[in-house]
Design a protein around this motif. Structure first.
Motif, PDB file in Angstrom:
ATOM      1  N   LYS A  93      28.072  40.666  17.066  1.00 53.11           N
ATOM      2  CA  LYS A  93      27.526  41.062  18.367  1.00 53.11           C
ATOM      3  C   LYS A  93      26.243  41.837  18.087  1.00 53.11           C
ATOM      4  N   VAL A  94      25.126  41.231  18.454  1.00 46.23           N
ATOM      5  CA  VAL A  94      23.821  41.830  18.215  1.00 46.23           C
ATOM      6  C   VAL A  94      23.364  42.507  19.500  1.00 46.23           C
ATOM      7  N   THR A  95      22.964  43.772  19.385  1.00 49.95           N
ATOM      8  CA  THR A  95      22.578  44.575  20.538  1.00 49.95           C
ATOM      9  C   THR A  95      21.065  44.677  20.646  1.00 49.95           C
ATOM     10  N   LEU A  96      20.526  44.283  21.788  1.00 55.05           N
ATOM     11  CA  LEU A  96      19.116  44.434  22.124  1.00 55.05           C
ATOM     12  C   LEU A  96      19.044  45.495  23.209  1.00 55.05           C
ATOM     13  N   GLU A  97      18.293  46.575  22.954  1.00 57.26           N
ATOM     14  CA  GLU A  97      18.218  47.676  23.912  1.00 57.26           C
ATOM     15  C   GLU A  97      16.771  48.044  24.200  1.00 57.26           C
ATOM     16  N   LYS A  98      16.554  48.564  25.404  1.00 60.59           N
ATOM     17  CA  LYS A  98      15.246  49.103  25.745  1.00 60.59           C
ATOM     18  C   LYS A  98      15.128  50.460  25.055  1.00 60.59           C
ATOM     19  N   VAL A  99      14.085  50.595  24.255  1.00 56.77           N
ATOM     20  CA  VAL A  99      13.822  51.845  23.544  1.00 56.77           C
ATOM     21  C   VAL A  99      12.357  52.191  23.792  1.00 56.77           C
ATOM     22  N   GLY A 100      12.130  53.300  24.459  1.00 57.75           N
ATOM     23  CA  GLY A 100      10.762  53.671  24.789  1.00 57.75           C
ATOM     24  C   GLY A 100      10.129  52.634  25.688  1.00 57.75           C
ATOM     25  N   ASP A 101       8.951  52.149  25.296  1.00 53.02           N
ATOM     26  CA  ASP A 101       8.227  51.164  26.098  1.00 53.02           C
ATOM     27  C   ASP A 101       8.593  49.725  25.762  1.00 53.02           C
ATOM     28  N   GLY A 102       9.454  49.514  24.790  1.00 52.22           N
ATOM     29  CA  GLY A 102       9.772  48.149  24.380  1.00 52.22           C
ATOM     30  C   GLY A 102      11.254  47.955  24.142  1.00 52.22           C
ATOM     31  N   PHE A 103      11.565  46.902  23.415  1.00 54.35           N
ATOM     32  CA  PHE A 103      12.950  46.579  23.093  1.00 54.35           C
ATOM     33  C   PHE A 103      13.133  46.601  21.581  1.00 54.35           C
ATOM     34  N   GLU A 104      14.342  46.930  21.146  1.00 56.70           N
ATOM     35  CA  GLU A 104      14.688  46.922  19.727  1.00 56.70           C
ATOM     36  C   GLU A 104      16.078  46.336  19.549  1.00 56.70           C
ATOM     37  N   ILE A 105      16.260  45.634  18.447  1.00 56.95           N
ATOM     38  CA  ILE A 105      17.604  45.246  18.035  1.00 56.95           C
ATOM     39  C   ILE A 105      18.148  46.466  17.322  1.00 56.95           C
ATOM     40  N   THR A 106      19.147  47.085  17.936  1.00 57.87           N
ATOM     41  CA  THR A 106      19.642  48.368  17.434  1.00 57.87           C
ATOM     42  C   THR A 106      20.924  48.264  16.624  1.00 57.87           C
ATOM     43  N   ALA A 107      21.619  47.127  16.708  1.00 54.31           N
ATOM     44  CA  ALA A 107      22.889  47.027  15.990  1.00 54.31           C
ATOM     45  C   ALA A 107      23.331  45.578  15.858  1.00 54.31           C
ATOM     46  N   SER A 108      24.138  45.354  14.843  1.00 58.54           N
ATOM     47  CA  SER A 108      24.870  44.103  14.698  1.00 58.54           C
ATOM     48  C   SER A 108      26.279  44.491  14.274  1.00 58.54           C
ATOM     49  N   HIS A 109      27.239  44.204  15.124  1.00 52.50           N
ATOM     50  CA  HIS A 109      28.633  44.547  14.838  1.00 52.50           C
ATOM     51  C   HIS A 109      29.389  43.300  14.417  1.00 52.50           C
ATOM     52  N   LEU A 110      29.998  43.357  13.246  1.00 50.35           N
ATOM     53  CA  LEU A 110      30.776  42.234  12.723  1.00 50.35           C
ATOM     54  C   LEU A 110      32.261  42.463  12.993  1.00 50.35           C
ATOM     55  N   SER A 111      32.907  41.470  13.571  1.00 52.36           N
ATOM     56  CA  SER A 111      34.362  41.477  13.743  1.00 52.36           C
ATOM     57  C   SER A 111      34.899  40.357  12.869  1.00 52.36           C
ATOM     58  N   VAL A 112      35.745  40.712  11.921  1.00 58.46           N
ATOM     59  CA  VAL A 112      36.180  39.769  10.896  1.00 58.46           C
ATOM     60  C   VAL A 112      37.695  39.659  10.888  1.00 58.46           C
ATOM     61  N   VAL A 113      38.186  38.427  10.897  1.00 52.70           N
ATOM     62  CA  VAL A 113      39.609  38.143  10.712  1.00 52.70           C
ATOM     63  C   VAL A 113      39.682  37.123   9.580  1.00 52.70           C
ATOM     64  N   ALA A 114      40.497  37.426   8.591  1.00 54.78           N
ATOM     65  CA  ALA A 114      40.583  36.528   7.440  1.00 54.78           C
ATOM     66  C   ALA A 114      42.030  36.340   7.010  1.00 54.78           C
ATOM     67  N   LYS A 115      42.286  35.166   6.450  1.00 56.97           N
ATOM     68  CA  LYS A 115      43.586  34.877   5.839  1.00 56.97           C
ATOM     69  C   LYS A 115      43.309  34.699   4.349  1.00 56.97           C
ATOM     70  N   ILE A 116      43.845  35.646   3.562  1.00 61.37           N
ATOM     71  CA  ILE A 116      43.565  35.666   2.129  1.00 61.37           C
ATOM     72  C   ILE A 116      44.881  35.897   1.383  1.00 61.37           C
TER      73      ILE A 116
END
Length: 141
Positions: free
Chosen positions: A81-104
Motif C-alpha cells: 500500500k503506497v501512500t501519496l499525501e499532500k505535503v506543503g505545496d505539493g505531493f509526496e510518496i510518504t510510505a509503502s506498507h508491505l503486508s506479507v503472508v507466506a507458507k514456508i
C-alpha cells in the motif's frame, strides 16, 4: 543491467492523459491520468506501479534470503500500500506498507520475521527511495 520503461503524456494535468509502456511489452500503452491517480478512475497510476514493483521485489528478495537460510517457500503473497499525501505545496510518496503472508515449511514465526525484515531492507526497490536520480532533458521545437 538496465531495464527501460517510458511514459507519454498529452494535454493538461486534469484533462490530459498518458500511456505507460515497458521494453518487455508487459505494459504496452497502459493508460494513466488524473482520474486514475486521484479519483479512482480507469487506468493505472505511478503509486500503483511502485506498489506492484515493491511487492514483487520484496517477494523475490524474501525467497532468496529464505533459500540462503535453508528454507523454501511454497508461497509468498505480498501486498503493498503506497501512500501519496499532500505535503506543503505539493505531493509526496510518504510510505509503502508491505503486508506479507507466506507458507514456508520448517519456518517458525520468529525466523520468518527476522528474514522478512532483512528482505525489506535489502530489496532494491526499498533502497530506491534513497537512490541517486539522474536526468537529461531535450526540448523539441
Amino acid at each position: 543491467m538496465i531495464k527501460t520503461a517510458w511514459a507519454i503524456w498529452k494535454g493538461g494535468f486534469k484533462d490530459g492523459g498518458g500511456t505507460i509502456s515497458t521494453e518487455t511489452g508487459v505494459l504496452n500503452d497502459a493508460p494513466y491520468g488524473f482520474k486514475a491517480r486521484f479519483e479512482n478512475g480507469d487506468g493505472t497510476n505511478p503509486e500503483e506501479l511502485i506498489g506492484a514493483a515493491h511487492a514483487a521485489c520484496f517477494s523475490m528478495a524474501l525467497s532468496l534470503m529464505l533459500g540462503e537460510s535453508g528454507l523454501t517457500p511454497e508461497k509468498i503473497e505480498t501486498h503493498a500500500k503506497v501512500t501519496l499525501e499532500k505535503v506543503g505545496d505539493g505531493f509526496e510518496i510518504t510510505a509503502s506498507h508491505l503486508s506479507v503472508v507466506a507458507k514456508i515449511p520448517g519456518a517458525d514465526q520468529a525466523k520468518f520475521e527476522e528474514i522478512a525484515n532483512q528482505a525489506k531492507i535489502g530489496c532494491p526497490v526499498s533502497k530506491l527511495m534513497k537512490a541517486n536520480i539522474t536526468m537529461d532533458v531535450k526540448l523539441e521545437s
